[in-house]
Design a protein around this motif. Structure first.
Motif: not given
Length: 63
Positions: A14-18, A24-35
């Motif tokens: 569970f810890d690994r999945v979490q 993933h959430g941080r990566a998406v957030e970073e991509l949105q900020t760059e966009e």
């Protein structure tokens, strides 16, 4: 209190999945900020180009 081996394995899994989920959430957030930054820069450049073109047209009209 000791936990069973299967419980420990389940918590580790569970810890690994979490961790992947949050990464993933941080990566998406970073991509949105760059966009957003890219769009803002594009808008500024577009406005500067239009202002430059209008100034050229006005200069030609005065000539």
């Amino acid at each position: 209190m000791t936990q069973s081996k299967s419980r420990q394995n389940a918590e580790i899994a569970f810890d690994r999945v979490q961790s992947r989920f949050f990464a993933h959430g941080r990566a998406v957030e970073e991509l949105q900020t760059e966009e957003q930054a890219r769009q803002a820069k594009t808008q500024r450049l577009r406005e500067a180009r239009l202002a430059r073109d209008e100034a050229k047209i006005a200069e030609l009209a005065r000539s």
